[in-house]
Design a protein around this motif. Sequence first.
Motif, mmCIF file in Angstrom:
data_model
loop_
_atom_site.group_PDB
_atom_site.id
_atom_site.type_symbol
_atom_site.label_atom_id
_atom_site.label_comp_id
_atom_site.label_asym_id
_atom_site.label_seq_id
_atom_site.Cartn_x
_atom_site.Cartn_y
_atom_site.Cartn_z
ATOM 1 N N GLY A 199 134.398 62.845 -79.879
ATOM 2 C CA GLY A 199 134.330 62.980 -78.435
ATOM 3 C C GLY A 199 133.534 63.690 -77.562
ATOM 4 N N PRO A 200 132.240 63.190 -77.370
ATOM 5 C CA PRO A 200 131.167 63.816 -76.556
ATOM 6 C C PRO A 200 131.799 64.688 -75.357
ATOM 7 C CG PRO A 200 130.815 61.733 -76.260
ATOM 8 C CD PRO A 200 131.955 61.889 -77.433
ATOM 9 N N GLY A 201 131.255 65.382 -74.755
ATOM 10 C CA GLY A 201 131.671 65.827 -73.471
ATOM 11 C C GLY A 201 131.422 65.154 -72.349
ATOM 12 N N ILE A 202 132.135 63.989 -72.510
ATOM 13 C CA ILE A 202 131.785 63.024 -71.194
ATOM 14 C C ILE A 202 132.793 63.501 -70.099
ATOM 15 C CG2 ILE A 202 133.370 61.207 -72.114
ATOM 16 C CD1 ILE A 202 131.946 59.311 -71.037
ATOM 17 N N ASP A 203 132.498 63.310 -69.041
ATOM 18 C CA ASP A 203 133.662 63.526 -67.857
ATOM 19 C C ASP A 203 134.583 62.280 -68.006
ATOM 20 O OD1 ASP A 203 133.293 63.907 -64.388
ATOM 21 O OD2 ASP A 203 134.921 64.208 -65.552
ATOM 22 N N ARG A 204 135.826 62.466 -68.193
ATOM 23 C CA ARG A 204 136.498 61.230 -68.224
ATOM 24 C C ARG A 204 137.173 61.080 -67.025
ATOM 25 N NH1 ARG A 204 137.245 58.941 -73.495
ATOM 26 N NH2 ARG A 204 136.090 60.095 -74.965
ATOM 27 N N SER A 205 136.893 61.723 -65.632
ATOM 28 C CA SER A 205 137.685 61.678 -64.663
ATOM 29 C C SER A 205 137.390 60.375 -63.777
ATOM 30 C CB SER A 205 137.050 62.621 -63.542
ATOM 31 O OG SER A 205 135.824 62.543 -63.304
ATOM 32 N N ASN A 206 136.528 59.676 -64.452
ATOM 33 C CA ASN A 206 136.186 58.349 -63.699
ATOM 34 C C ASN A 206 136.753 57.264 -64.861
ATOM 35 O OD1 ASN A 206 134.658 59.314 -61.685
ATOM 36 N ND2 ASN A 206 132.830 58.966 -62.601
ATOM 37 N N SER A 207 137.228 57.426 -65.976
ATOM 38 C CA SER A 207 137.872 56.451 -66.534
ATOM 39 C C SER A 207 139.278 56.337 -66.569
ATOM 40 C CB SER A 207 137.422 56.959 -68.114
ATOM 41 O OG SER A 207 136.085 57.114 -68.312
ATOM 42 N N GLY B 26 126.392 46.662 -84.345
ATOM 43 C CA GLY B 26 126.105 45.882 -82.923
ATOM 44 C C GLY B 26 126.927 46.229 -81.896
ATOM 45 N N ARG B 27 128.068 47.405 -82.508
ATOM 46 C CA ARG B 27 129.364 47.301 -81.584
ATOM 47 C C ARG B 27 129.282 48.789 -81.461
ATOM 48 N NH1 ARG B 27 132.000 43.292 -79.964
ATOM 49 N NH2 ARG B 27 134.081 44.455 -79.463
ATOM 50 N N PHE B 28 129.246 49.124 -80.066
ATOM 51 C CA PHE B 28 129.120 50.608 -79.827
ATOM 52 C C PHE B 28 130.202 51.412 -79.070
ATOM 53 C CE2 PHE B 28 125.090 48.527 -80.043
ATOM 54 C CZ PHE B 28 124.251 49.588 -80.842
ATOM 55 N N GLY B 29 130.915 52.361 -79.494
ATOM 56 C CA GLY B 29 131.985 53.047 -78.895
ATOM 57 C C GLY B 29 131.786 54.575 -78.836
ATOM 58 N N LEU B 30 132.533 55.168 -77.998
ATOM 59 C CA LEU B 30 132.302 56.622 -77.956
ATOM 60 C C LEU B 30 132.494 57.489 -79.408
ATOM 61 C CD1 LEU B 30 134.272 57.558 -74.926
ATOM 62 C CD2 LEU B 30 132.023 57.383 -74.753
ATOM 63 N N ASP C 23 124.879 55.841 -67.305
ATOM 64 C CA ASP C 23 125.508 54.657 -66.833
ATOM 65 C C ASP C 23 126.336 54.098 -67.925
ATOM 66 O OD1 ASP C 23 124.615 55.034 -64.299
ATOM 67 O OD2 ASP C 23 123.267 53.734 -64.365
ATOM 68 N N ILE C 24 125.404 54.024 -69.202
ATOM 69 C CA ILE C 24 125.946 53.348 -70.340
ATOM 70 C C ILE C 24 126.828 54.106 -70.782
ATOM 71 C CG2 ILE C 24 125.292 52.891 -72.727
ATOM 72 C CD1 ILE C 24 122.182 52.490 -71.998
ATOM 73 N N MET C 25 126.826 55.470 -70.908
ATOM 74 C CA MET C 25 128.040 56.279 -71.319
ATOM 75 C C MET C 25 129.197 55.865 -70.537
ATOM 76 S SD MET C 25 127.344 57.974 -74.126
ATOM 77 C CE MET C 25 128.579 59.063 -74.233
ATOM 78 N N GLU C 26 129.162 55.843 -69.128
ATOM 79 C CA GLU C 26 130.083 55.306 -68.326
ATOM 80 C C GLU C 26 130.943 54.218 -68.701
ATOM 81 O OE1 GLU C 26 129.194 55.962 -64.447
ATOM 82 O OE2 GLU C 26 128.890 58.236 -64.474
ATOM 83 N N VAL C 27 130.059 52.970 -68.922
ATOM 84 C CA VAL C 27 130.607 51.842 -68.985
ATOM 85 C C VAL C 27 131.293 51.695 -70.540
ATOM 86 C CG1 VAL C 27 129.633 49.525 -69.939
ATOM 87 C CG2 VAL C 27 128.893 50.547 -67.952
ATOM 88 N N ILE C 28 130.788 52.385 -71.373
ATOM 89 C CA ILE C 28 131.462 52.542 -73.054
ATOM 90 C C ILE C 28 132.997 53.323 -72.565
ATOM 91 C CG2 ILE C 28 131.245 53.458 -75.157
ATOM 92 C CD1 ILE C 28 128.257 52.580 -74.987
ATOM 93 N N ALA C 29 132.794 54.429 -71.989
ATOM 94 C CA ALA C 29 134.156 55.225 -71.814
ATOM 95 C C ALA C 29 135.196 54.247 -71.054
ATOM 96 C CB ALA C 29 133.871 56.558 -70.891
#
Length: 173
Positions: free
Chosen positions: A164-172, A156-160, A104-110
Motif C-alpha cells: 500500500g503506497p501512501g496513496i490518498d484514497r479519499s477519491n477512491s 501486463g496487469r497492474f495493481g496497487l 492520474d495513473i495511480m488514481e485510475v488503478i486505485a
Amino acid sequence: MVSLPEELEAREAAARRRVEELQAEAAELALRMEKAREDLSRLEITRETVTKVLAELSAADMDVELVVSAEPERESEPHGAAVMMVPPWREGLVTTVLPDVYRDIMEVIADAPGPLQAKQIVPRIGLPATTGKIEGTRVKLKRLVERGWLDEDVPGRFGLARRGPGIDRSNSR
C-alpha cells in the motif's frame, strides 16, 4: 423570380458543401493532432529515459558532480542536477510527489476493482487508445512497478502494491 423550393434546395446544397469542407478540415486536423501527440509521447519517453539514466548515474556515484560543458577541457558551472521524476516508494510517501500523468495513473488503478492493463488505463487518463499511447503508458506502469508503487502479479496487469503506497484514497470508492 426564384421559387421557394428552389431557394431551399440551393441553400441546402450550399450547407452540404460547407459541412463536407468542415469534415475534410476536421479529418486533416485529427491527423495532425495524432502526429503531434505521438511526437509529444516520444519526447516525454525520451525525457523520462534520460532522467532515469542520470538518476542512476547519480545514485551510483553520489560524490561525482555532474558538469555540463560545451568544451570538454574547460570547467563550467553545473547546468543542472539529475532529478528522479518517479521516486522509489517508501513509508509515508504520497502520490502528490509524482508527476501529473503518474498521479492520474495511480488514481485510475486505485479506483479500479482489480488489476488493469495499459490499454484499459489510457482512455481513463484522457489519451487516445493508439499503440504509441498504450506503449508509453506501459513504460510508465513498469517504472511505477520498479519503484515500488505498483505490482504486476500477472504480466501486463497492474495493481496497487500490496504493502500500500501512501496513496490518498479519499477519491477512491
